[in-house]
Design a protein around this motif. Structure first.
Motif, PDB file in Angstrom:
ATOM      1  N   ILE A   1      20.077   2.047   9.624  1.00 47.13           N
ATOM      2  CA  ILE A   1      18.563   1.381   9.157  1.00 47.13           C
ATOM      3  C   ILE A   1      18.578   0.980   7.827  1.00 47.13           C
ATOM      4  N   ILE A   2      17.510   0.239   8.372  1.00 49.11           N
ATOM      5  CA  ILE A   2      16.547  -0.436   6.972  1.00 49.11           C
ATOM      6  C   ILE A   2      16.049   0.325   5.840  1.00 49.11           C
ATOM      7  N   ILE A   3      16.739  -0.077   4.414  1.00 46.82           N
ATOM      8  CA  ILE A   3      16.064   0.419   3.183  1.00 46.82           C
ATOM      9  C   ILE A   3      15.632  -0.233   2.655  1.00 46.82           C
ATOM     10  N   LEU A   4      14.092  -0.397   2.413  1.00 43.85           N
ATOM     11  CA  LEU A   4      13.032  -1.547   2.500  1.00 43.85           C
ATOM     12  C   LEU A   4      13.721  -1.043   0.461  1.00 43.85           C
ATOM     13  N   ILE A   5      13.243  -1.782  -0.527  1.00 48.30           N
ATOM     14  CA  ILE A   5      13.148  -1.880  -1.504  1.00 48.30           C
ATOM     15  C   ILE A   5      12.209  -3.339  -2.162  1.00 48.30           C
ATOM     16  N   ASP A   6      11.051  -1.963  -3.254  1.00 47.61           N
ATOM     17  CA  ASP A   6       9.885  -3.111  -4.112  1.00 47.61           C
ATOM     18  C   ASP A   6      11.027  -3.568  -4.569  1.00 47.61           C
ATOM     19  N   ALA A   7      10.378  -5.104  -4.913  1.00 50.15           N
ATOM     20  CA  ALA A   7      11.164  -6.495  -5.795  1.00 50.15           C
ATOM     21  C   ALA A   7      11.415  -5.681  -7.052  1.00 50.15           C
ATOM     22  N   ARG A   8       9.618  -5.517  -7.242  1.00 52.36           N
ATOM     23  CA  ARG A   8       9.192  -5.476  -8.343  1.00 52.36           C
ATOM     24  C   ARG A   8       9.675  -3.288  -9.022  1.00 52.36           C
ATOM     25  N   HIS A   9      10.272  -3.183  -8.277  1.00 56.75           N
ATOM     26  CA  HIS A   9       9.483  -1.218  -8.724  1.00 56.75           C
ATOM     27  C   HIS A   9      11.590  -1.229  -8.948  1.00 56.75           C
ATOM     28  N   GLY A  10      12.649  -2.294  -8.057  1.00 54.27           N
ATOM     29  CA  GLY A  10      14.123  -1.436  -7.864  1.00 54.27           C
ATOM     30  C   GLY A  10      14.089  -0.245  -6.989  1.00 54.27           C
ATOM     31  N   VAL A  11      15.437   0.167  -7.607  1.00 54.56           N
ATOM     32  CA  VAL A  11      15.614   1.618  -6.837  1.00 54.56           C
ATOM     33  C   VAL A  11      15.251   2.607  -7.490  1.00 54.56           C
ATOM     34  N   ILE A  12      14.481   3.049  -6.294  1.00 53.98           N
ATOM     35  CA  ILE A  12      13.709   4.498  -7.276  1.00 53.98           C
ATOM     36  C   ILE A  12      13.648   5.779  -6.998  1.00 53.98           C
ATOM     37  N   GLU A  13      13.392   6.707  -7.055  1.00 54.97           N
ATOM     38  CA  GLU A  13      13.431   8.373  -5.941  1.00 54.97           C
ATOM     39  C   GLU A  13      13.397   8.288  -5.238  1.00 54.97           C
ATOM     40  N   GLN A  14      12.262   8.140  -4.112  1.00 55.38           N
ATOM     41  CA  GLN A  14      12.622   7.604  -2.325  1.00 55.38           C
ATOM     42  C   GLN A  14      13.053   7.217  -2.313  1.00 55.38           C
ATOM     43  N   THR A  15      13.712   6.073  -2.908  1.00 61.07           N
ATOM     44  CA  THR A  15      15.389   4.899  -2.327  1.00 61.07           C
ATOM     45  C   THR A  15      15.844   6.093  -2.288  1.00 61.07           C
ATOM     46  N   ARG A  16      16.510   6.802  -3.340  1.00 61.54           N
ATOM     47  CA  ARG A  16      17.933   8.121  -3.013  1.00 61.54           C
ATOM     48  C   ARG A  16      17.396   8.591  -2.205  1.00 61.54           C
TER      49      ARG A  16
END
Length: 413
Positions: free
Chosen positions: A108-123
């Motif tokens: 799985i490739i989990i994308l993270i927006d560099a502007r927002h960092g780790v957010i609820e949907q990332t988790r």
């Protein structure tokens, strides 16, 4: 040439579809007529850019809203490997689509927006990845161009996500800074990210070892078809055809047929019409047995010294995919590999919050996209392993008997 199946996941507008489009575009995997069509439809044509997200956002609603709704599958290959990509939706109301796309993914490739960092949907996506026991995780920190490519921003996100990965027990997490829009570190190394010394995304995908992920210890052979030609030349021929989902079988091995429990030995093994001494996952083969015992489609041939559970009561994590609600007492067909049996949802113990893994009391019925812990009773025994122990023999689906629609995905606990 082997195949790598992977899925992309991330929050809305993290750039999943653009990333896949960039992979296809930069690896020269787009047909000329397809590229011309996208150039005509692109929203950014006046800016001189091609909207690569249109390669995967195929539904009209997706293009109008700029989001992914359904799971889009794309295929491409390089001289080293073939790839099957599943672009999964980021919205919580499409959890079932992500579960469908991730159920047989190697990575799985989990994308993270560099502007927002780790957010609820990332988790949440990381939790789904851990529940589905996906073997490999790549965390792609995207949109580095929008924060001017700083190493500190990337390092802080790596530290934050490492804590999430540790809490969920995610194995083999790899991190990479990218810009899907401009192609930085996707296929070619980026000078603007010169501080990053690892491989590009395509190099990571090409070099990932997936053959070692096949479980060669616990042998499982679900019978798909019984071959009985009953011709003059092959009057006594009786072979059992199927695919080894795990393990190794050799001529002379003592095996047990489940769910009957009868024991015998393998007298002959055929692969592609040729007799061989042994066969291993994920090969397809025809097994012949010494004794003339009753074996049917859905039965599982296993080594006598390594038996899976054979049970009529399954403790499962269940992702509900049906539009009609799920309630205790509902009846469905349960299918695990080639075996299909009637079943009833005996008990629903609690609901699982996929954002936090917290257990919640169930009030009323179970709705679309909800995940619950349940007990399912089957009309006859099924041979199974736990999903965490042996993924290929620990997953099942529930099928509506009237419409024949798949309404639930089960992970056996």
């Amino acid at each position: 040439m082997d195949i790598l199946r992977f899925i992309t996941a991330g929050s809305v507008d993290d750039g999943k579809s653009t990333l896949i489009g960039r992979l296809l575009y930069d690896s020269k995997s787009i047909m000329i007529d397809q590229l011309e069509a996208i150039e005509k439809q692109t929203r950014n044509r006046e800016e001189g850019d091609i909207d690569l997200a249109l390669l995967t956002d195929g539904l009209r609603a997706e293009r109008e809203q700029g989001i992914t709704i359904d799971v889009a599958y794309k295929y491409f290959s390089t001289p080293k490997r073939k790839f099957i990509i599943a672009d999964a939706p980021g919205h919580i109301q499409y959890t079932r689509n992500m579960v469908t796309g991730a159920s047989n993914a190697d990575l799985i490739i989990i994308l993270i927006d560099a502007r927002h960092g780790v957010i609820e949907q990332t988790r949440r996506h990381s939790i789904v990845a851990s529940l589905l026991n996906i073997p490999h995780v790549i965390v792609a920190v995207n949109k580095m161009d929008m924060v001017d490519y700083p190493q500190d921003t990337y390092n802080n996100i790596v530290i934050d996500y490492a804590a999430v990965a540790a809490s969920l027990g995610l194995p083999q997490v790899t991190y990479i800074p990218i810009s899907a829009l401009h192609g930085d570190n996707i296929v070619d190394r980026s000078e603007r990210l010169s501080w990053y010394e690892g491989e590009t995304l395509l190099e990571l995908l090409e070099n990932l070892e997936v053959q070692t992920d096949a479980n060669l210890v616990h042998a499982r052979f679900p019978v798909q078809y019984v071959i009985r030609p009953q011709t003059g030349l092959l009057h006594d021929y009786r072979g059992f055809a199927g695919k080894l989902i795990s393990g190794i079988y050799q001529k002379g091995d003592q095996v047990t047929i489940l769910p009957s429990g009868l024991q015998t030995r393998i007298s002959r093994i055929e692969v592609g019409g040729e007799e061989v001494e042994e066969v291993f996952a994920p090969q397809s083969a025809v097994l012949h047995l010494e004794d003339d015992i009753d074996v049917s489609r859905g039965d599982v041939i296993v080594p006598s010294h390594d038996l899976p559970d054979s049970t009529q009561e399954l403790d499962v994590l269940l992702c509900w995919m049906g539009n009609k609600p799920l309630a205790e007492g509902n009846r469905y067909l349960l299918q695990i590999n080639s075996r299909q049996v009637k079943s009833i949802v005996k008990e629903i113990r609690y609901k699982l919050d996929v954002n936090s893994l917290q257990q919640e009391a169930l009030t009323g019925t179970v709705g679309l996209n909800e995940v619950v812990r349940a007990t399912i009773k089957t009309a006859s025994p099924v041979a199974c392993d736990t999903y965490k122990h042996l993924r290929v023999n620990g997953g099942a689906i529930l099928i509506d008997e009237t419409s024949n629609v798949t309404v639930g995905a089960c992970m056996i606990q």
